[in-house]
Write an enzyme that holds these catalytic residues in place. Sequence first.
Site, PDB file in Angstrom:
ATOM      1  CG  HIS A   1      -0.346   0.170   2.536  1.00 44.96           C
ATOM      2  ND1 HIS A   1       0.042  -0.899   3.304  1.00 44.96           N
ATOM      3  CD2 HIS A   1      -0.050   1.272   3.260  1.00 44.96           C
ATOM      4  CE1 HIS A   1       0.548  -0.468   4.438  1.00 44.96           C
ATOM      5  NE2 HIS A   1       0.516   0.853   4.450  1.00 44.96           N
TER       6      HIS A   1
ATOM      7  CD  GLU B   1      -2.037   3.651   6.001  1.00 48.34           C
ATOM      8  OE1 GLU B   1      -1.845   4.343   7.023  1.00 48.34           O
ATOM      9  OE2 GLU B   1      -1.263   2.742   5.640  1.00 48.34           O
TER      10      GLU B   1
ATOM     11  CD  GLU C   1       1.762   8.439 -14.697  1.00 54.52           C
ATOM     12  OE1 GLU C   1       2.205   8.292 -15.845  1.00 54.52           O
ATOM     13  OE2 GLU C   1       2.410   8.138 -13.676  1.00 54.52           O
TER      14      GLU C   1
ATOM     15  CG  HIS D   1       2.568  10.433  -9.868  1.00 58.08           C
ATOM     16  ND1 HIS D   1       3.785  10.878 -10.334  1.00 58.08           N
ATOM     17  CD2 HIS D   1       2.367   9.234 -10.475  1.00 58.08           C
ATOM     18  CE1 HIS D   1       4.290   9.995 -11.178  1.00 58.08           C
ATOM     19  NE2 HIS D   1       3.449   8.991 -11.281  1.00 58.08           N
TER      20      HIS D   1
ATOM     21  CG  ASN E   1      -2.626  12.750  11.346  1.00 58.22           C
ATOM     22  OD1 ASN E   1      -2.223  12.775  10.194  1.00 58.22           O
ATOM     23  ND2 ASN E   1      -2.170  11.891  12.226  1.00 58.22           N
TER      24      ASN E   1
ATOM     25  NE  ARG F   1       1.029  12.064   8.100  1.00 58.89           N
ATOM     26  CZ  ARG F   1       2.194  11.522   7.763  1.00 58.89           C
ATOM     27  NH1 ARG F   1       2.697  11.751   6.566  1.00 58.89           N
ATOM     28  NH2 ARG F   1       2.857  10.769   8.613  1.00 58.89           N
TER      29      ARG F   1
END
Length: 166
Positions: free
Chosen positions: A13, A81, A154, A108, A85, A17
Amino acid sequence: MSADPTAGFRFNHTMLRVKDPDASLDFYRRVFGMQLVKTLDFPEFEFTLYFLARQDDDEPAPPQDEGERTRWMFSQRGILELTYNYGTEKDPDFHYHDGNAEPQGFGHICFSVPDLDAAVRWFDQNDVEFVKRPDEGGLKDIAFVKDLDGYWIEILEPARLTGLGR
């Protein structure tokens, strides 16, 4: 035992964020057809992880048992993922570095698509922001769009790239 010490290693993965998990989950589900396959919440550390996958219709569904689903998810390829936060959505000036502004770093993620023209039309219909359309710039037949946090994605059609780099 295999002579290759990396036998069985698998790229699982990439983590991004995100400021607003609800908006980001909607974006990746709606625009890219990804499914939320697992959420891991860590309130004691003030973050939540959302794992998304793009599965074909002929692939088996993730297991229902939570432990087995976690094991399954960490054994897949191509998982995205999204890390949230706590509190970032409350700060109107908060944003993550997209990796493409100076100083450059992360660049990217990429989705291959079966029909680039259809994908471009889909992105336009969904008001997705383009960094570069397929007919722009020196590298033709490759597009870049942005997600809601400004990360570049992309977009390419493999059949169009057989002469790339020659």
